[in-house]
Write an enzyme that holds these catalytic residues in place. Structure first.
Site, PDB file in Angstrom:
ATOM      1  CB  ILE A 152      -0.937  -0.001   1.226  1.00  0.00           C
ATOM      2  CG1 ILE A 152      -1.989  -1.088   1.053  1.00  0.00           C
ATOM      3  CG2 ILE A 152      -1.592   1.374   1.425  1.00  0.00           C
ATOM      4  CD1 ILE A 152      -2.920  -1.265   2.223  1.00  0.00           C
ATOM      5  CB  CYS A 384      31.394   6.744  17.207  1.00  0.00           C
ATOM      6  SG  CYS A 384      30.431   8.248  17.463  1.00  0.00           S
ATOM      7  CG  HIS A 510      30.749   6.976  12.300  1.00  0.00           C
ATOM      8  ND1 HIS A 510      30.305   5.783  12.813  1.00  0.00           N
ATOM      9  CD2 HIS A 510      30.266   7.948  13.118  1.00  0.00           C
ATOM     10  CE1 HIS A 510      29.571   6.023  13.889  1.00  0.00           C
ATOM     11  NE2 HIS A 510      29.535   7.323  14.101  1.00  0.00           N
ATOM     12  CD  GLU A 512      31.943   3.522  10.505  1.00  0.00           C
ATOM     13  OE1 GLU A 512      33.049   4.031  10.786  1.00  0.00           O
ATOM     14  OE2 GLU A 512      30.950   3.608  11.257  1.00  0.00           O
TER      15      GLU A 512
HETATM   16  N1  GLN Z   1      26.275   7.499  21.791  1.00  0.00           N
HETATM   17  C1  GLN Z   1      27.472   8.221  21.518  1.00  0.00           C
HETATM   18  C2  GLN Z   1      27.223   9.707  21.273  1.00  0.00           C
HETATM   19  O1  GLN Z   1      26.151  10.110  20.941  1.00  0.00           O
HETATM   20  C3  GLN Z   1      28.230   7.602  20.363  1.00  0.00           C
HETATM   21  C4  GLN Z   1      27.492   7.646  19.070  1.00  0.00           C
HETATM   22  C5  GLN Z   1      28.051   6.702  18.029  1.00  0.00           C
HETATM   23  O2  GLN Z   1      28.764   5.748  18.368  1.00  0.00           O
HETATM   24  N2  GLN Z   1      27.690   6.901  16.774  1.00  0.00           N
HETATM   25  O3  GLN Z   1      28.121  10.488  21.370  1.00  0.00           O
END
Ligand code: GLN
Length: 539
Positions: A152, A384, A510, A512
């Site tokens: 839908i 992170c 990040h 990656e």
């Molecule tokens: N929770 C953590 C923060 O907000 C790390 C976030 C994450 O690993 N992307 O800073």
């Protein structure tokens, strides 16, 4: 002269998870190999404005683009295959379409008219597709429609495809991806689900031009002819998409099946003679002929979900291939890791990667794994939350601050070594409000990170609210944790290293998300190299 942009739609039928994203990315790769400029876009039929507020159980990893859009993980495939950055415009949800239409309505842009799904919602969908082609003057815009036809919630998207096909004629083509199941009891491949799926599209007014059949067994000519006959396409437009050993095989399989040639013929595009996939083939040869292998532990709380750490998995594949090694990813559930089993679970690893994440579940396991990596001099990469855990571990076990924590989890800790960024303190909405996207980072020349990047100024993608607490800077540096990457504008610590360790790096960003087949990320290449060295000489 402005050229005609060609719009290619990829729809799916019969079942989800057939790999529309990989087919779209592979087609983009082939078209690029023939010299065309291509972008890929994903339209998601759900009502969330973006996937940023979803947990990974819903649609897997949330992928972040340079401009800070929180997007579907398919955009990661698009970038890894095509090596072309995507942006917010490359991922649009039903929620965003409605949000745009409703805000225009409030501004009075539709004054006097009743705002309806057709034409207002479909016009807005059309606008978000064509804006991509027009602003960047691409040769091809490939638009993948999430979900399966007949749902839908995908009706307005399929209706838009119908309209665009009618309006654009030869400048538009529809590829429909279906499943051709094999019934082992009958010993046969079955075409009926494909026929029904195409029938559903026809009921909505869309005749697919090309049918890509996902299958576990080769389709013989008879089956292809049958599908062609029942689905009103020519037999050359029935493309087999057989299960592949790796996703990176798919562009070459699609080349064999001539998917690119079909698309070019259907859209009346002159077919360039040369198809250059040399770099891709070189990557595949190295991927498939490793000289050895290393074991890298991926510690996270969603490791049982195949797609939760998609970009990390792929970046490790790129890093391994660059070193001509296979990376065996050993998934370790952080929630199950504690003092009693840490040695058993981590023994035999050549590298330890602690994943990003949110919330307290599994965090003590992550911290314990980092202690093990630090003390045993095992190569470590923390991303992170993984970097934040490395800071907490160091505070507790080296600096002796036994209650050190991040205020994300313990607001009353007397040692908030990771705390909420100043700019986050007044944020109340949770959607799209983190520190998102590309930020500058300046790297210390005397650091391991500099050796890996070979440059001092980098830009990496972020997605977080918490940060290293600068009040602790001196204490850390004096005791052996170097703060080797800083965002100079906001004075934020972005990279940490342990001085007395062969390879220990934590990054607030990040890496990656930026690793591609063409340009494997230097930190992943370096991390795998360190793991190889550890496997040879370190143990
Ligand atoms: N929770 C953590 C923060 O907000 C790390 C976030 C994450 O690993 N992307 O800073």
């Amino acid at each position: 002269m402005k050229k005609d942009v060609k719009y290619i739609f990829v729809t799916g039928g019969v079942s989800s998870s057939l790999g529309k994203g990989i087919i779209s990315a592979s087609l983009a790769k082939l078209l690029q190999g023939r010299g065309f400029s291509v972008t890929i876009q994903k339209l998601d039929p759900y009502i969330n404005i973006d996937p940023g507020t979803l947990n990974p159980y819903e649609h897997g990893e949330c992928y972040v683009t340079d401009d800070g859009a929180e997007t579907d993980l398919d955009l990661g495939h698009y970038e890894r295959f095509s090596n072309t950055p995507t942006s917010q415009a490359n991922n649009v949800t039903t929620g965003r379409i409605y949000q745009n239409v409703i805000s225009k309505e409030r501004k009075g842009e539709y004054l006097g008219t009743t705002v309806q799904v057709i034409p207002h919602i479909t016009d807005e969908i059309k606008r978000s597709i064509q804006i991509l082609g027009q602003t960047n003057n691409y040769d091809f815009v490939i638009t993948e429609i999430g979900g399966t036809v007949g749902d839908i919630e995908s009706f307005p998207f399929v209706e838009t495809v119908r309209q665009m096909k009618w309006e654009l004629g030869k400048n538009c083509a529809v590829i429909h991806l279906t499943l051709v199941p094999y019934l082992s009891a009958a010993g046969e491949l079955k075409t009926k689900p494909t026929q029904h799926s195409v029938k559903t599209m026809l009921e909505q007014g869309v005749q697919p031009d090309i049918i890509v059949c996902r299958t576990e067994h080769h389709l013989n000519d008879g089956i292809k002819r049958k599908i062609a006959q029942f689905c009103n396409v020519s037999p050359t437009s029935v493309i087999e998409s057989i299960d592949a050993e790796t996703i990176y095989d798919v562009p070459l399989l699609m080349r064999e099946e001539k998917l690119d040639i079909e698309v070019l013929s259907v859209t009346n595009t002159e077919i360039p003679e040369k198809l250059d996939l040399t770099n891709w083939e070189r990557f595949l040869t190295r991927l498939k002929n490793p000289v050895g292998s290393v074991n890298i532990g991926l510690i996270g709380k969603y490791v049982e979900l195949k797609d939760a750490y998609k970009s990390i998995n792929e970046a490790l594949v790129h890093g391994g291939t660059e070193n001509e090694y296979r990376v065996n990813i050993i998934s370790i559930q952080s929630e199950k890791l504690d003092e009693t089993n840490v040695v058993d679970k981590l023994r035999g690893l050549d590298g330890i990667l602690v994943a990003p994440g949110f919330g307290g579940r599994g965090i003590e396991g992550k911290i314990r794994a980092i202690k093990y990596a630090r003390e045993n001099k095992i190569p470590f990469l923390g991303i992170c939350l993984g970097m934040q855990c490395a800071v907490i571990e160091f505070s507790r076990n080296v600096l002796g601050l036994s209650d050190a924590h991040t205020t994300e989890i313990d607001q009353n800790t007397s040692n908030p070594v990771i705390n909420l960024m100043e700019e986050q303190k007044n944020v109340t909405d949770l959607g799209g409000s983190m520190r998102l996207g590309l930020y500058d980072c300046h790297i210390d020349k005397n650091s391991l990170t500099y050796k890996e990047y070979k440059k001092q100024d980098i830009k990496e993608r972020h997605r977080h609210r918490y940060e290293f607490n600068n009040n602790y800077k001196t204490l850390f540096v004096d005791n052996g944790m170097n703060l080797t990457g800083i965002n100079l504008v906001k004075d934020l610590v972005e990279i940490i290293e342990i001085k007395d360790h062969p390879w220990f790096i934590g990054v607030q960003f990040h890496p990656e998300y930026k690793s591609t087949v063409k340009e494997p990320h230097p930190l992943f290449v370096g991390f795998v190299r360190a793991a190889i060295n550890y496997s040879k000489y370190g143990k």
